[in-house]
Design an enzyme around this catalytic site. Structure first.
Site, mmCIF file in Angstrom:
data_model
loop_
_atom_site.group_PDB
_atom_site.id
_atom_site.type_symbol
_atom_site.label_atom_id
_atom_site.label_comp_id
_atom_site.label_asym_id
_atom_site.label_seq_id
_atom_site.Cartn_x
_atom_site.Cartn_y
_atom_site.Cartn_z
ATOM 1 N N ARG A 92 -3.485 3.960 10.070
ATOM 2 C CA ARG A 92 -4.174 2.954 9.255
ATOM 3 C C ARG A 92 -4.932 1.972 10.158
ATOM 4 O O ARG A 92 -6.013 1.512 9.819
ATOM 5 C CB ARG A 92 -3.142 2.213 8.404
ATOM 6 C CG ARG A 92 -3.746 1.285 7.358
ATOM 7 C CD ARG A 92 -2.662 0.862 6.368
ATOM 8 N NE ARG A 92 -3.206 0.015 5.328
ATOM 9 C CZ ARG A 92 -3.209 -1.304 5.367
ATOM 10 N NH1 ARG A 92 -2.725 -1.930 6.432
ATOM 11 N NH2 ARG A 92 -3.710 -2.013 4.380
ATOM 12 N N ASP A 152 -5.414 -3.915 -9.955
ATOM 13 C CA ASP A 152 -3.953 -3.839 -10.045
ATOM 14 C C ASP A 152 -3.456 -4.546 -11.313
ATOM 15 O O ASP A 152 -2.567 -4.054 -12.003
ATOM 16 C CB ASP A 152 -3.297 -4.479 -8.818
ATOM 17 C CG ASP A 152 -3.896 -3.980 -7.518
ATOM 18 O OD1 ASP A 152 -3.321 -3.067 -6.915
ATOM 19 O OD2 ASP A 152 -4.953 -4.499 -7.121
ATOM 20 N N ARG A 155 -4.183 -2.375 -14.325
ATOM 21 C CA ARG A 155 -3.190 -1.300 -14.416
ATOM 22 C C ARG A 155 -1.857 -1.850 -14.952
ATOM 23 O O ARG A 155 -1.189 -1.214 -15.774
ATOM 24 C CB ARG A 155 -2.970 -0.679 -13.032
ATOM 25 C CG ARG A 155 -4.136 0.150 -12.532
ATOM 26 C CD ARG A 155 -4.003 0.471 -11.049
ATOM 27 N NE ARG A 155 -5.012 1.451 -10.625
ATOM 28 C CZ ARG A 155 -5.376 1.659 -9.372
ATOM 29 N NH1 ARG A 155 -4.821 0.941 -8.394
ATOM 30 N NH2 ARG A 155 -6.286 2.567 -9.069
ATOM 31 N N HIS A 179 -3.971 -6.061 -2.161
ATOM 32 C CA HIS A 179 -4.310 -4.887 -2.961
ATOM 33 C C HIS A 179 -3.713 -3.698 -2.220
ATOM 34 O O HIS A 179 -4.357 -3.064 -1.388
ATOM 35 C CB HIS A 179 -5.827 -4.742 -3.099
ATOM 36 C CG HIS A 179 -6.243 -3.443 -3.736
ATOM 37 N ND1 HIS A 179 -5.834 -3.072 -4.989
ATOM 38 C CD2 HIS A 179 -7.032 -2.431 -3.286
ATOM 39 C CE1 HIS A 179 -6.353 -1.888 -5.294
ATOM 40 N NE2 HIS A 179 -7.074 -1.478 -4.271
#
Length: 312
Positions: A92, A152, A155, A179
């Site tokens: 990452r 988010d 959702r 996020h």
């Protein structure tokens, strides 16, 4: 004689799945009078612009074209959805470093021609990319906005509504923080019609886990997410272009908010034509505040690591 509508221009940089879907959503909803598509693969942008233009007889009078950075000059909003995808064996941090370098060039080119618009960041990790965009651009913090936890939160509301058999538009609930994996559900403020939610602890656990892991589920099923984030970006653009003063959970720079400073992170903000007009203070439980601070610390550690990598 009817007064002409004010010209509004939105530029979308990065015409991949998210960028092209966002551009198409904005076009269908007639949010602006001019829509510019920019991509390192100019032919992709040309193709998408041509495809959209062929549909104009069914929609409004939006002018759509594949442009260059010079076309950012008159943009009210520049949406950045560009960036590299993570490759096998790549960490990452490797991806972050690569995307920061990509953004370095993009922001430099945008600000060469535009000093007054709003930068709306969609690329992941969005909080960190928003922070670096703010630093690189030199823009005031209110004019650099990340999509944050708006998706988010959507959702979250959808899943609560499904569990309770209530229209998700009637659910008032929010996700704050990163996020990503350290995001925080604010159950203490969640309600519908001002009433607490009648959910068990098991219900809450299931709903939050499905909210947090939603992107992974979609990516596993079809490769990437783009419809809902396009709608979230459209919502932010609408609040800006219509000067709505809407409260949206976007990523913004915070200074002494819930004990956190010097980071971009998703929190409720009032969004109008100036960008983030102000952040909205909310009451959190001790546990929620602690989780939010941990989420912010995670962002700060990633920023520090990237700065160290870039300095090598």
């Amino acid at each position: 004689m009817q007064k002409k509508d004010k010209k509004t221009r939105v530029v979308v940089i990065g015409i991949g799945a998210v960028g092209s879907t966002t551009a198409y959503t904005l076009l269908l909803r007639e949010r602006m009078t001019e829509l510019v598509l920019i991509d390192y693969n100019k032919q992709k942008a040309v193709g998408d612009a041509l495809d959209m233009n062929h549909g104009l007889p069914f929609t409004g009078k939006t002018k759509v074209w594949a442009g260059d950075y010079e076309d950012c000059a008159e943009a009210d909003i520049v949406i950045i959805a560009a960036g590299a995808a993570q490759k096998q064996g790549e960490t990452r941090l490797d991806l972050l470093k690569k995307n920061v370098m990509i953004f370095d060039s993009i922001i430099e080119n945008v600000t060469k021609y535009n000093k007054h618009g709003i930068l709306l960041i969609a690329s992941n990790p969005v909080d960190i990319m928003s922070y670096f965009s703010w630093k690189k651009s030199g823009f005031p913090k209110n004019r650099v906005i990340g999509s944050g936890t708006l998706l988010d939160s959507s959702r979250f509301k959808y899943l609560i509504g499904e569990k309770m058999n209530v229209d998700p538009r009637s659910i008032h609930a929010k996700i704050i923080g990163e996020h990503g994996d350290s995001e925080v559900p604010v159950w203490s403020l969640a309600n519908f019609a001002g009433m607490p939610l009648s959910l068990t602890e098991d219900d809450k656990k299931e709903i939050f886990e499905n909210t947090r892991d939603a992107a992974y589920q979609i990516i596993q099923a079809k490769g990437s997410t783009y419809y809902a984030i396009a709608l979230a970006l459209d919502r932010i653009c609408t609040a800006i272009l219509r000067d709505e003063s809407a409260v949206l959970n976007v990523s913004t720079y915070i200074d002494d908010y819930q004990g956190v400073s010097d980071v971009y992170i998703g929190i409720p903000c009032i969004v109008d034509q100036s960008g983030v007009r102000e952040v909205v203070p909310i009451s959190l439980t001790e546990e929620e505040q602690g989780n939010f601070q941990q989420s912010a610390q995670k962002m700060k550690e990633q920023i520090e690591k990237i700065n160290e990598e870039l300095d090598k």
